[in-house]
Design a protein around this motif. Structure first.
Motif, PDB file in Angstrom:
ATOM      1  N   ALA A 145      -1.163   0.604 -10.384  1.00  0.00           N
ATOM      2  CA  ALA A 145      -2.249   0.480  -9.406  1.00  0.00           C
ATOM      3  C   ALA A 145      -2.711   1.852  -8.948  1.00  0.00           C
ATOM      4  O   ALA A 145      -3.916   2.119  -8.823  1.00  0.00           O
ATOM      5  CB  ALA A 145      -1.790  -0.356  -8.214  1.00  0.00           C
ATOM      6  N   ALA A 146      -1.755   2.768  -8.713  1.00  0.00           N
ATOM      7  CA  ALA A 146      -2.114   4.125  -8.295  1.00  0.00           C
ATOM      8  C   ALA A 146      -2.877   4.852  -9.398  1.00  0.00           C
ATOM      9  O   ALA A 146      -3.890   5.532  -9.153  1.00  0.00           O
ATOM     10  CB  ALA A 146      -0.854   4.902  -7.926  1.00  0.00           C
TER      11      ALA A 146
ATOM     12  N   GLN B 237     -10.984   2.423  -3.786  1.00  0.00           N
ATOM     13  CA  GLN B 237     -11.046   2.041  -5.209  1.00  0.00           C
ATOM     14  C   GLN B 237     -10.108   0.881  -5.517  1.00  0.00           C
ATOM     15  O   GLN B 237     -10.275   0.181  -6.516  1.00  0.00           O
ATOM     16  CB  GLN B 237     -10.695   3.237  -6.101  1.00  0.00           C
ATOM     17  CG  GLN B 237     -11.617   4.430  -5.953  1.00  0.00           C
ATOM     18  CD  GLN B 237     -13.070   4.059  -6.152  1.00  0.00           C
ATOM     19  OE1 GLN B 237     -13.423   3.372  -7.109  1.00  0.00           O
ATOM     20  NE2 GLN B 237     -13.916   4.508  -5.234  1.00  0.00           N
ATOM     21  N   LEU B 238      -9.094   0.667  -4.661  1.00  0.00           N
ATOM     22  CA  LEU B 238      -8.180  -0.457  -4.880  1.00  0.00           C
ATOM     23  C   LEU B 238      -8.909  -1.790  -4.886  1.00  0.00           C
ATOM     24  O   LEU B 238      -8.477  -2.746  -5.529  1.00  0.00           O
ATOM     25  CB  LEU B 238      -7.102  -0.466  -3.789  1.00  0.00           C
ATOM     26  CG  LEU B 238      -5.910   0.465  -3.998  1.00  0.00           C
ATOM     27  CD1 LEU B 238      -5.027   0.464  -2.771  1.00  0.00           C
ATOM     28  CD2 LEU B 238      -5.123   0.068  -5.236  1.00  0.00           C
ATOM     29  N   GLU B 239     -10.008  -1.845  -4.159  1.00  0.00           N
ATOM     30  CA  GLU B 239     -10.767  -3.088  -4.083  1.00  0.00           C
ATOM     31  C   GLU B 239     -11.609  -3.315  -5.327  1.00  0.00           C
ATOM     32  O   GLU B 239     -12.145  -4.408  -5.524  1.00  0.00           O
ATOM     33  CB  GLU B 239     -11.661  -3.058  -2.838  1.00  0.00           C
ATOM     34  CG  GLU B 239     -10.874  -2.888  -1.537  1.00  0.00           C
ATOM     35  CD  GLU B 239     -11.789  -2.618  -0.333  1.00  0.00           C
ATOM     36  OE1 GLU B 239     -13.014  -2.474  -0.556  1.00  0.00           O
ATOM     37  OE2 GLU B 239     -11.284  -2.551   0.787  1.00  0.00           O
TER      38      GLU B 239
ATOM     39  N   MET C 132      -6.340   3.418  -9.728  1.00  0.00           N
ATOM     40  CA  MET C 132      -7.125   3.769  -8.546  1.00  0.00           C
ATOM     41  C   MET C 132      -7.701   5.184  -8.696  1.00  0.00           C
ATOM     42  O   MET C 132      -8.885   5.421  -8.439  1.00  0.00           O
ATOM     43  CB  MET C 132      -6.232   3.689  -7.308  1.00  0.00           C
ATOM     44  CG  MET C 132      -6.901   4.082  -6.008  1.00  0.00           C
ATOM     45  SD  MET C 132      -5.788   3.888  -4.587  1.00  0.00           S
ATOM     46  CE  MET C 132      -4.623   5.211  -4.878  1.00  0.00           C
TER      47      MET C 132
ATOM     48  N   ILE D  89       2.141   1.990  -3.429  1.00  0.00           N
ATOM     49  CA  ILE D  89       1.118   2.566  -4.311  1.00  0.00           C
ATOM     50  C   ILE D  89       0.890   4.037  -3.983  1.00  0.00           C
ATOM     51  O   ILE D  89       0.845   4.903  -4.865  1.00  0.00           O
ATOM     52  CB  ILE D  89      -0.200   1.769  -4.185  1.00  0.00           C
ATOM     53  CG1 ILE D  89      -0.010   0.344  -4.719  1.00  0.00           C
ATOM     54  CG2 ILE D  89      -1.337   2.466  -4.924  1.00  0.00           C
ATOM     55  CD1 ILE D  89      -1.159  -0.594  -4.413  1.00  0.00           C
TER      56      ILE D  89
ATOM     57  N   ALA E 146      -5.494  -5.367  -9.412  1.00  0.00           N
ATOM     58  CA  ALA E 146      -4.917  -4.689  -8.250  1.00  0.00           C
ATOM     59  C   ALA E 146      -4.553  -5.728  -7.194  1.00  0.00           C
ATOM     60  O   ALA E 146      -5.204  -6.772  -7.088  1.00  0.00           O
ATOM     61  CB  ALA E 146      -5.916  -3.692  -7.669  1.00  0.00           C
TER      62      ALA E 146
ATOM     63  N   LEU F 281       0.834  -1.207   0.000  1.00  0.00           N
ATOM     64  CA  LEU F 281       0.000   0.000   0.000  1.00  0.00           C
ATOM     65  C   LEU F 281       0.866   1.253   0.000  1.00  0.00           C
ATOM     66  O   LEU F 281       0.582   2.215  -0.736  1.00  0.00           O
ATOM     67  CB  LEU F 281      -0.931  -0.007   1.209  1.00  0.00           C
ATOM     68  CG  LEU F 281      -1.877   1.201   1.322  1.00  0.00           C
ATOM     69  CD1 LEU F 281      -2.818   1.268   0.116  1.00  0.00           C
ATOM     70  CD2 LEU F 281      -2.686   1.144   2.617  1.00  0.00           C
TER      71      LEU F 281
ATOM     72  N   SER G 229       3.244  -0.872  -8.970  1.00  0.00           N
ATOM     73  CA  SER G 229       2.651   0.023  -7.961  1.00  0.00           C
ATOM     74  C   SER G 229       2.151   1.304  -8.612  1.00  0.00           C
ATOM     75  O   SER G 229       1.099   1.839  -8.238  1.00  0.00           O
ATOM     76  CB  SER G 229       3.667   0.342  -6.861  1.00  0.00           C
ATOM     77  OG  SER G 229       4.809   0.979  -7.398  1.00  0.00           O
TER      78      SER G 229
ATOM     79  N   LEU H  40      -7.054  -3.574   3.638  1.00  0.00           N
ATOM     80  CA  LEU H  40      -6.861  -2.133   3.656  1.00  0.00           C
ATOM     81  C   LEU H  40      -6.793  -1.588   5.080  1.00  0.00           C
ATOM     82  O   LEU H  40      -5.897  -0.804   5.424  1.00  0.00           O
ATOM     83  CB  LEU H  40      -7.984  -1.446   2.873  1.00  0.00           C
ATOM     84  CG  LEU H  40      -7.852   0.068   2.696  1.00  0.00           C
ATOM     85  CD1 LEU H  40      -6.578   0.431   1.963  1.00  0.00           C
ATOM     86  CD2 LEU H  40      -9.056   0.626   1.950  1.00  0.00           C
TER      87      LEU H  40
END
Length: 992
Positions: free
Chosen positions: A528-529, A470-472, A532, A454, A477, A451, A525, A482
């Motif tokens: 993913a960011a 939003q990562l979920e 997100m 990211i 991802a 985390l 990473s 979290l």
């Protein structure tokens, strides 16, 4: 007043004659449970501005001012600046209390009061100054009771004895007026904030005392130093320690000029200053409102954080240079500032304070050792006494329960690893911070480490919880716990919770070190960011209802896309850039939006090729911005290229092509190429009729656009059936009572009014008003528009008594909706002023014209065409009241603005030229007036030749020329020659 909460009351009165009376007020306040505040005398005699600031500081935390006015003037400050009125200390106290909007209670001693000391000896001049002050306090009064009177709506009291004074005090009700806006990012550390007492005292002195290069009342100050030294914490702790002395404690970040403007605008929000402009679509309007609040309120503190670039530095100095009513503390790594800013160097914590912090921070939660004091000193030395490193080390020790010596051992092991990758020449932070980070990272769970990786790609701004969630939702991802990960990061002080745990904030040094150490893990990473942020950006960026989301996400969207280039700008980079650009463009943040649009275009061209429909969208967005910023020559080729791409992609008759045609036609119309614009409008209409059928609302939009052009070219008989057909379509599509129908009714009514069919126009205006009142309620801006238009018709039919209340109601609605300084307010003020002028109430009209002009200048800047309109209106009134020397520079400035905006041949210039020439003619400068009339005539002749339609002002301008020629008795043949030279066609006199 039994049961009242304690209030702070400032007691103002001269000691010479009212000492015993003042003492009676003090005793009364104490008996009521209040806290009396006095300024008896000044131990030294500081300069005038310093005294003003000292009194402001003392008055700011007070709820009320009780001002006693006898016949003794008393002392007064020296070194009074030019333009400041002569006032005694007690008079200043009263006036500053009023400026701070404190409750002000005025007690006037009658002539028969018994002064504590004789009144002889002050001199006739001072006695007269005090009498004038007493008169100002009681001006325009009417009897209210035996002992109290009013001035207008304000109460004052008269007394003769201390006993009578106390009896009158019992009538008072004192409210809490010091509820203050506070948006500081975190609470005070309390006793854990160590080693900064001397620095905070120095900061206070700089903010209060006048240095040689700054007025004491401005109190600007920059705290600079290397990263991790605790600049922000020192500024925030100063704010909490002096909370009672300020009316507001405000905090904004300004890492860039755009950040400064966005965060200044954010001060308008409901949770901070709660200004009427908080929902404005225009960023500049919100900035102006926040700056106006700062100017109009005294005794606030504003912290401007992380001003670390020269661009941000220049923006801060420009925005805040003229504000002198509060204190500004800047935190920065920069050491060189303009003379208005006094830089103070903040060093690392003193060694003993750093050791003391470690001992207190970990007390009862570390494994105790006899060597703890020595270990704390040694660890403080290891950490260079840097505040960020100390806090993270303390958090680690508390979390693991390790001893100070045990932490030192682990830290030393990680320091050897850091040496493998730490480059002192490249890094912008100390090695001690990197080693502390490495030590904490080793203890994190795998999820927390992922985390942090990211989140290191986001901006160093608060990260809202909904963004993290939003990562979920996004594909590919990493699956994270979290809540557990956030708990880990905050426990080790690698992140900090926001209030109510609505999100977190990560120190930018932590982010920098994390990104630096990612190595091969960088791209996963980052992606993913990026995804997100993309998932969190939802809704139409032009819809004001989505703006709360965009406002929070803006720094993170800008931050993550800034890192996209090394990864070859993966999807959805261009989508984020475009949506963010549209949001900023809609808010008129054009300078911030433009680079985003240009970069999105570059990315899409590289990804899809130069002829892809996505590129056409990018070109259109950029062209719209260029058009809005008056760079029409740059916008046109982009519109044309977008049109060409869509024609090639979709065919010549696709609805998307119609959109491009409409946009290009709008630009051509704006540049006065009406004959080129018209076929494009007609072609767009034909496409939409074929695509959607003749009765679709899109067709109604096309009809309205074409009708507006026909109306602009004075072909009103052709425009009318289009307006009527658009109205018919919308009534059939939406029903007779829809707001879109109200807009159509307004458009048609305006045409009817222009063609002098006022009896037909009036019921349409009234029906439009009725629809909007039923749809939106009585106080909606759409209703204000309808009231304004109906009032204009009533004014045109000389029903001025009916028109005036409608103008005033429209003004009241818009003031409540937009605030007193919105551009729409200027329109309303101008219209009402025009009616007042028509009814010969020129003294009432003038301040409205001036206020409208002031709003336009604040909203659009000094060089906008709307400002030219405001200048013309005011100049016209000045000319009507024979103040020609005041009117002339306004006419000239209006001409200069429009010439710069529209070029030398725009019809709008003809109006400016006519106005200025008319004034020159009135002042008998005929040789100066004639070329201006002729230039105006040439512009209108050119317009008429190019469009095939006579401009409405053409004959008026001809009459002006003829009038001047009659005055100078110019021969008829010379008049004909001048008319031929400017392209005037005599046949135009015969045409309608």
């Amino acid at each position: 007043m039994p049961g009242e909460q304690q209030r702070k009351i400032f007691i103002s009165g001269t000691s010479h004659d009212l000492q015993s009376y003042r003492a009676a007020v003090v005793q009364w306040a104490l008996a009521k449970g209040h806290l009396p505040v006095e300024q008896s005398y000044f131990e030294v005699q500081p300069d005038y501005l310093t005294i003003v600031q000292m009194l402001r500081d003392k008055l700011s935390p007070c709820d009320a001012v009780i001002h006693l006015a006898g016949f003794w003037y008393g002392g007064e400050p020296t070194n009074r600046p030019d333009g400041e009125h002569r006032r005694s200390y007690t008079q200043l106290e009263y006036e500053l209390g009023r400026e701070l909007k404190r409750q002000s209670f005025r007690f006037i001693a009658r002539e028969n009061y018994q002064p504590d000391r004789p009144l002889e000896g002050q001199g006739a001049e001072l006695a007269d100054l005090q009498i004038q002050h007493r008169q100002r306090l009681t001006l325009g009064s009417e009897p209210w009771s035996a002992h109290s009177r009013t001035t207008g709506n304000e109460l004052y009291y008269e007394f003769s004895t201390p006993e009578e004074l106390v009896a009158l005090l019992d009538k008072l009700t004192i409210h809490d007026t010091t509820s203050k806006p506070i948006n500081l990012p975190y609470q005070s550390l309390g006793s854990l904030f160590k080693g900064r007492d001397e620095f905070l005292a120095q900061l206070r002195r700089v903010l209060i005392n006048k240095p040689t290069h700054i007025a004491a009342v401005t109190g600007r100050h920059a705290i600079h130093g290397l990263g991790g030294v605790g600049k922000t914490r020192a500024a925030v702790e100063y704010a909490w320690q002096h909370k009672h002395e300020y009316n507001a404690l405000l905090f904004i970040k300004a890492e860039s000029a755009a950040d400064l403007e966005r965060n200044l605008a954010g001060l308008c929000g409901a949770l901070v200053l709660n200004l009427p402009e908080r929902d404005s679509r225009e960023l500049e309007t919100q900035i102006a409102a926040a700056v106006r609040w700062l100017r109009e309120h005294a005794g606030w503190l504003l912290i401007v954080d992380n001003v670390d670039t020269e661009e941000a530095q220049a923006a801060v100095e420009q925005r805040l240079a003229a504000i002198s009513t509060g204190h500004v503390v800047i935190t920065s790594r920069l050491t060189h500032w303009e003379g208005a800013v006094e830089p103070l160097d903040l060093d690392v914590l003193p060694h003993d304070a750093a050791a003391s912090f470690l001992l207190e921070r970990t007390a009862g939660r570390r494994q105790p050792q006899p060597s703890d004091p020595d270990d704390a000193e040694a660890l403080a030395n290891d950490l260079d006494s840097l505040a960020l490193a100390l806090e993270q080390a303390g958090a680690y020790i508390v979390r693991t329960g390790i001893s100070l010596a045990g932490y030192r051992k682990k830290w030393a092991e990680q320091d050897h690893r850091v040496l493998e990758w730490f480059n002192e020449n490249l890094m912008k932070y100390p090695r001690s911070v990197a080693t502390t980070w490495e030590t904490s990272l080793a203890e994190l769970s795998e999820d927390a480490r992922t985390l942090l990786n990211i989140l290191s790609w986001l901006a160093p701004d608060p990260i809202p919880r909904f963004l993290l969630e939003q990562l979920e939702e996004i594909e590919d991802a990493p699956e994270l716990d979290l809540d557990a990960s956030l708990g880990d990061l905050t426990t080790y002080s690698l992140a900090r919770w926001q209030d109510e745990r609505t999100g977190i904030e990560i120190h930018r040094l932590v982010q920098e070190i994390t990104r630096w150490r990612l190595d091969a893990e960088k791209e996963p990473s980052f992606l993913a960011a990026l995804r997100m942020v993309n998932a969190a950006i939802i809704g139409n960026p032009q819809d004001v209802r989505t703006w709360p989301i965009y406002r929070v996400l803006q720094p993170h969207a800008a931050g993550v896309t800034d890192f996209a280039q090394p990864f070859h700008n993966p999807e959805p980079t261009s989508r984020i850039l475009n949506d963010l650009g549209v949001y900023l463009h809609t808010r008129a943040e054009h300078h911030s939006a433009e680079p985003l649009f240009r970069r999105a275009q570059e990315i899409d061209e590289a990804s899809y090729g130069p002829d892809h429909p996505e590129v056409a969208t990018d070109l259109n967005n950029l062209a719209e911005l260029l058009r809005a910023t008056n760079r029409l020559n740059e916008a046109e080729p982009l519109y044309r290229r977008a049109l060409k791409i869509n024609e090639a992609s979709y065919g010549l008759d696709h609805p998307k092509v119609a959109i491009r045609l409409n946009n290009l036609a709008g630009l051509l119309q704006a540049t006065n190429r009406l004959s080129e614009a018209e076929p494009l409008y007609r072609r767009a209409l034909k496409i939409d009729e074929a695509s959607y059928g003749p009765d679709h609302p899109e067709v109604a939009t096309d009809l309205n656009n074409l009708a507006e052009l026909l109306r602009a070219t004075n072909r009103l008989s052709e425009a009318e059936p289009l307006y009527r057909r658009a109205l018919e379509i919308d009534e059939a599509s939406y029903g007779p009572d829809h707001p879109d129908v109200a807009t159509d009714l307004n458009n048609l009514a305006e045409l009817l009014q222009e063609t002098n069919r006022l009896n037909e126009a009036e019921p349409l205006y009234r029906r439009s008003l009725e629809i909007d009142e039923a749809s939106y309620g009585l106080d909606h801006p759409a209703v204000a528009r309808d009231l304004n238009n109906l009032a204009g018709l009533l004014r045109a039919t000389n029903r001025l008594n009916e028109a005036e209340p409608l103008y005033r109601r429209a003004l009241k609605i818009d003031e409540a909706s937009y605030g007193p300084d919105h551009p729409t307010m200027a329109i309303r003020l101008n219209n009402l002023a025009g009616l007042l002028r028509a009814t010969n109430r020129l003294t009432e009209a003038e301040p409205l014209y001036r206020r409208a002009l002031q709003i336009y200048e604040a909203s659009y800047g000094p060089d906008h065409p709307t400002v030219a309109t405001g200048l013309n209106n005011l100049a016209s009134l000045l000319q009507a009241t024979n103040r020609l020397s005041e009117a002339e520079p306004l006419y000239r400035r209006a001409l200069e603005i429009n010439e710069a905006c529209y070029g030398p041949d725009h019809p709008e210039l003809a109006t400016n030229l006519n106005n200025l020439a008319g004034l020159l003619q009135d002042t008998n400068r005929l040789s100066e007036a004639e070329p201006l009339y002729l230039r105006a005539l040439a512009i209108l002749c050119r317009f008429t030749h190019e469009t095939g339609h006579r401009h409405p002002n053409l004959l008026v301008t001809l009459e002006n020329c003829w009038s001047l020629w009659e005055q100078i008795q110019l021969p008829m043949y010379e008049r004909r020659e001048k008319l031929v030279a400017v392209g005037f066609d005599p046949d135009w006199l015969k045409s309608p």
